[in-house]
Design an enzyme around this catalytic site. Structure first.
Site, mmCIF file in Angstrom:
data_model
loop_
_atom_site.group_PDB
_atom_site.id
_atom_site.type_symbol
_atom_site.label_atom_id
_atom_site.label_comp_id
_atom_site.label_asym_id
_atom_site.label_seq_id
_atom_site.Cartn_x
_atom_site.Cartn_y
_atom_site.Cartn_z
ATOM 1 N N HIS A 202 0.780 -1.384 0.009
ATOM 2 C CA HIS A 202 0.121 0.075 -0.115
ATOM 3 C C HIS A 202 0.927 1.333 -0.047
ATOM 4 O O HIS A 202 2.114 1.233 0.275
ATOM 5 C CB HIS A 202 -1.034 -0.050 1.070
ATOM 6 C CG HIS A 202 -0.378 0.063 2.671
ATOM 7 N ND1 HIS A 202 -1.168 0.135 3.576
ATOM 8 C CD2 HIS A 202 0.696 -0.131 2.978
ATOM 9 C CE1 HIS A 202 -0.702 0.113 4.788
ATOM 10 N NE2 HIS A 202 0.550 0.157 4.394
ATOM 11 N N GLU A 203 0.293 2.378 -0.336
ATOM 12 C CA GLU A 203 0.900 3.857 -0.639
ATOM 13 C C GLU A 203 1.906 3.525 -1.728
ATOM 14 O O GLU A 203 2.934 4.067 -1.279
ATOM 15 C CB GLU A 203 1.631 4.296 0.819
ATOM 16 C CG GLU A 203 0.489 4.665 1.764
ATOM 17 C CD GLU A 203 -0.452 5.632 1.136
ATOM 18 O OE1 GLU A 203 -1.409 5.615 1.488
ATOM 19 O OE2 GLU A 203 -0.220 6.502 0.433
ATOM 20 N N GLY A 204 1.618 2.710 -2.652
ATOM 21 C CA GLY A 204 2.491 2.465 -3.650
ATOM 22 C C GLY A 204 3.641 1.255 -3.530
ATOM 23 O O GLY A 204 3.993 1.131 -2.700
#
Lengths: 603, 603
Positions: free
Chosen positions: B444-446
């Protein structure tokens, strides 16, 4: 096309690379042929797809429970366990006289791989029984064999390995379960407890047959005092062997069930033996030989664990491959127009890298494990020379065959989760279950650290280094083979370069052994890792040789793609994985013994 | 002594290495001092130990459930969420006029780290609200700020980031949620769905405030068409702002809840907006600036994720350390007499190696993340020159600060499980939960792959390479510092060696960029990994400099052990981790672009 393994790759390894049909030249296997092997593999595939795979998720979500002192497994497993027995899977490698099929272990192992890739938890029940029964038939008396194995083969009774205790995990010599002789020769009173016993108790069978290690009171201390016993949950009763009603209780109680991160469908039990002082154990073979006997099962189990790990990682790989081919997300880097459709993520180099990583470690590990299984067969049926070579190679590589796929299986299933992104972290997809299931394998049947100590501290020097010389000869032969193919020559050179590097590292470490054993073995785990990488590089160049030879012979279309895929994966392995030996070697030959300079207060 | 982090190490990083007290020289922080910082850290530790940690296991075992269209979280979280608000944790870094404490972000982040190490799922609720509120106060109108932030700060309302959609994960520009103007300026009708929204709905609050990305109909295509909206679950009603009874429903529905491998205590939701065509979203800032605004929260969140990952791995490390000190198993290698007592496993070199691995990556990552938080503070309050340097370093290292701890956290928690052996695989111990919780952070978050593309494809060239030059200057300064200590000189040389190697690798790759973008970026993930290793080596040598200086000044006993521990861990990192750049560099500069030669049929 099943979603969880490649039948094509399996047959490529068995028939094209290992040429297992040649086993049928030996008397023990002479009734077999490629046709019978394919029948077995097809039957395994069918059973896996129709009966095991559909239970994969539900067995994870509906864990076994301990109810009124008995473990209850998923009810759908009851019939499946009987079917494993009745269809002959449990004793397939054993002699006709024993009800077996004299099936090569390599084919039996391949079938096991298929089951494990479909549903690891479901697969352990029969294979545990196979291993336990094999101990009995190898070392036990005819009386014991007759009393226990028939119902183990039919699937009615479950076999287990009962070794681990609260204070004895890695250190088996510290078990405290005792055995005291009774008036009946060969029968002992067993007292103690065992933990983490796979399938140690469950309601899918009428009896559980523990192959258990205990120390006879008054015997030698430590490992030398360990003996092997058959300790059933219920005593077999001669008059009632045809039925199972009311077999006498043998004072084996299920004290608890452990809940695990994964591998949930197969229960692991905390068992107490002799809490009422009425637990009978029957001595297997000679007293004080327990550890030696158990090592047969443990060595089989080690290769088995490597195969389990490979199978789980294989299922994860195929799941992530299917997803990557279908899931659209993003565009190729050179595409500036965001109005164009998104492309399947398999188009991205980083996704391909993660797929190639998984393909290389799973297919390469499968090749290694099938080779180990073949060596086990040759060690059984071969000529004296074949037996020596096969058993030395198997001995040497068992720690590698166990540990490399186990450690890499955790990284492979992680890559599968990563490919699925956020979806891969949810329970909507199976990859998160594979990630959890993979994690047991670096631990059980000897932690990776234990196998590092075994490889560097014992196996490398086995028979004055003869085993190692056999291994290097294998690497050299593969390199020589590769020289015949122009595109493979650079890789032959690279394999030789790393073989030489590993020999220098080994020499350096053995030099330390003389002065300082702790220093010698301090980074044995890293040595094991490097050795595993070299071993898989050997397997990949072997497969590349076979693939290139067949391409030269004129393979086309589908077949050519399959073979090109092998070459590409071998390239991946050499480019991305083999190079890791560089930094491992640098650390292994460093003069700084960091981990020996540690005081607890430094943490 | 808490079981899940080291207050001592945290203070060493903040006060001795980063000298965060110097922040109080700036006007914004002038009311603060080391004493106020310690009060905050002590309060965080207290709350973490007494209220968060006790819920760690139960929040994993009793997952949130979707009941009648509302997600129910563990009831014990309700009061805790309010307490986070009422005790001032949510808006602590904001201005006094906003009810904040003008607390440095580095101290707020340190408090967050403590909460995360105690119970990651519990910690996300307040910090999501902080991030969402920060977006509002940075870019929203006074009307919006007044309507939403007070109850977000008090903990009554939950803030979220609502970005991801079924077809838009990594590729945010492909979102399809639409916004249509209404008669009221600034108010839009929102239609669409969002998935995997953390804390997207739950019964621990009276309202949920989504900071949501959508495309205004008729706007530019792709990323340029994205705008940022506040979309509450219930519309704030001016007359009723003092109470929350009967706030109007805003047509935001919870369509589903995802079940996850770990991080279970915080729900992630599937939300539908405007299924009745009655969902109002309030434009934040200017139209079509959504992605730019959201990047503020995303960049904060990226450093936040690195910190989360570090915290979880820290808790796992401490759990495995405590176990290793107590659990007896085996004997030292030179001990031949198996009658002697077993020794605590911390005595074994391989266990120490796994402990040092965890210590090095967790303590090193924490140092890096606190440095990033300090740069964020300086980018806020510093002089023009300080602001430029700090924001460039933060920009450059954000992908590293997010990804390295995330990836290594998975390996670190794995080492913790391994140290506990079979017990570590069971639910009797917390390490298996940490292993499962760690796995979300590389996603998550890239994803790690996205951050590799960001680092190599954008950040390395940022401002014509000026950011990279600032970074190399940092490495050089640390090396120069290390030259003052005889024992650290070899490491200064080694850091310089690897800095030069990385510069050659970077130059090689940038050379490819001109000819072939796909080839240039094909192994960006490996480049990111190498960059991360170098970054942590820099952090370790920085900490070693501080430790050695204090040892020279005459630290004794307990203090000396602590500082010697830093030096030993720096040695470990250079000996075992830094060397990995060798093989990564070999691969990165190889002429064979394997992953570009792939056809789908090869798999």
């Amino acid at each position: 096309m099943p979603a969880f393994y490649s039948p094509r790759h399996l047959r490529f390894v068995l028939y094209d690379v290992l040429r297992v049909e040649q086993l049928t030249d030996y008397a023990y296997f002479q009734d077999h042929s490629r046709e019978t092997f394919d029948l077995v593999l097809d039957a395994a595939g069918q059973l896996a797809e129709t009966r095991l795979r559909p239970l994969l998720t539900v067995m994870d979500r509906q864990e076994p429970q301990l109810v009124d002192g008995q473990i209850r497994i998923h009810p759908a497993m009851h019939a499946l366990i009987r079917q494993f027995g009745e269809d002959g899977w449990i004793n397939a490698p054993f002699r006709y006289e024993e009800g077996g099929q004299q099936l090569p272990g390599v084919i039996h192992g391949a079938a096991g791989f298929i089951f494990q890739a479909a549903n690891y938890s479901a697969s352990v029940f029969p294979f545990l029984t196979t291993g336990a029964a094999n101990l009995l038939r190898s070392f036990g008396s005819k009386t014991l064999i007759d009393a226990f194995t028939p119902k183990m083969y039919s699937g009615a009774w479950q076999g287990t390995m009962a070794l681990t205790e609260p204070d004895a995990g890695s250190s088996l010599s510290d078990i405290t379960t005792t055995a005291e002789p009774t008036d009946e020769p060969g029968t002992y009173r067993i007292r103690g407890q065992k933990i983490y016993i796979s399938a140690g108790d469950h309601d899918g069978v009428e009896n559980v047959v523990h192959l258990l290690l205990a120390k006879i009171k008054g015997g030698p201390p430590g490992a030398k005092g360990i003996s092997l016993f058959v300790v059933p949950k219920k005593r077999p009763n001669n008059e009632q062997r045809a039925t199972n009603n009311d077999l006498p209780d043998n004072d084996v109680a299920t004290a608890g069930i452990y809940h695990k991160m994964g591998y949930k469908g197969a229960p692991i039990a905390h068992l107490t033996f002799g809490s009422r002082d009425d637990c009978h154990g029957y001595l297997v073979g000679e007293a004080h030989q327990g550890l030696r006997y158990m090592f047969q099962m443990m060595n089989e189990a080690r290769v088995g664990v490597g195969l389990n790990a490979t199978a789980i990682a294989t299922a994860a790989y195929h799941a992530s491959l299917a997803y990557a081919k279908e899931r659209p997300q993003g565009r190729v880097i050179s595409e500036k127009n965001s109005g164009t459709p998104q492309v399947p993520i398999i188009r991205h180099a980083d996704v391909r890298r993660m797929l190639l990583f998984q393909k290389s470690i799973t297919e390469g590990s499968l090749a290694l494990l099938m080779q180990c299984a073949l060596w086990a067969d040759l060690a059984h049926v071969g000529s004296d020379e074949e037996r020596e070579r096969a058993s030395m190679l198997l001995d040497l590589l068992t720690p590698v065959a166990k540990s490399y796929p186990s450690e890499m299986g955790c990284l492979g299933t992680s890559a599968a989760v990563q490919i699925l992104g956020g979806a891969g972290y949810t329970t909507d997809f199976s990859v998160e279950q594979f990630y959890r299931e993979a994690r047991i394998h670096p631990i059980h049947e000897g932690t990776t650290g234990i196998h590092g100590l075994d490889l560097l501290g014992r196996k490398v020097l086995l028979h004055n280094g003869k085993a190692l010389r056999y291994f290097v000869a294998e690497l050299d032969a593969t390199g020589l083979d590769a020289q015949r193919h122009p595109n493979l020559r650079p890789y032959a050179a690279r394999l030789e370069e790393y073989t030489n590097l590993m020999q220098r590292v080994t020499g350096h470490l053995l030099g330390l052994a003389v002065q300082d054993t702790e220093r010698f073995l301090a980074d044995a785990t890293l040595y094991l890792e490097a050795f595993g990488i070299l071993t898989l590089a050997w397997q990949w160049l072997t497969m590349a040789n076979t693939a290139q030879t067949r391409l030269d012979a004129g393979a086309t279309d589908d077949e050519a793609d399959f073979l090109e895929g092998k070459l590409l994966t071998q390239r991946y392995f050499f480019e991305y994985e083999l190079v890791k030996i560089d930094c491992l070697a640098r650390r292994l030959t460093s003069p700084d013994a960091v981990t020996l300079a540690v005081r607890n207060e430094f943490f």
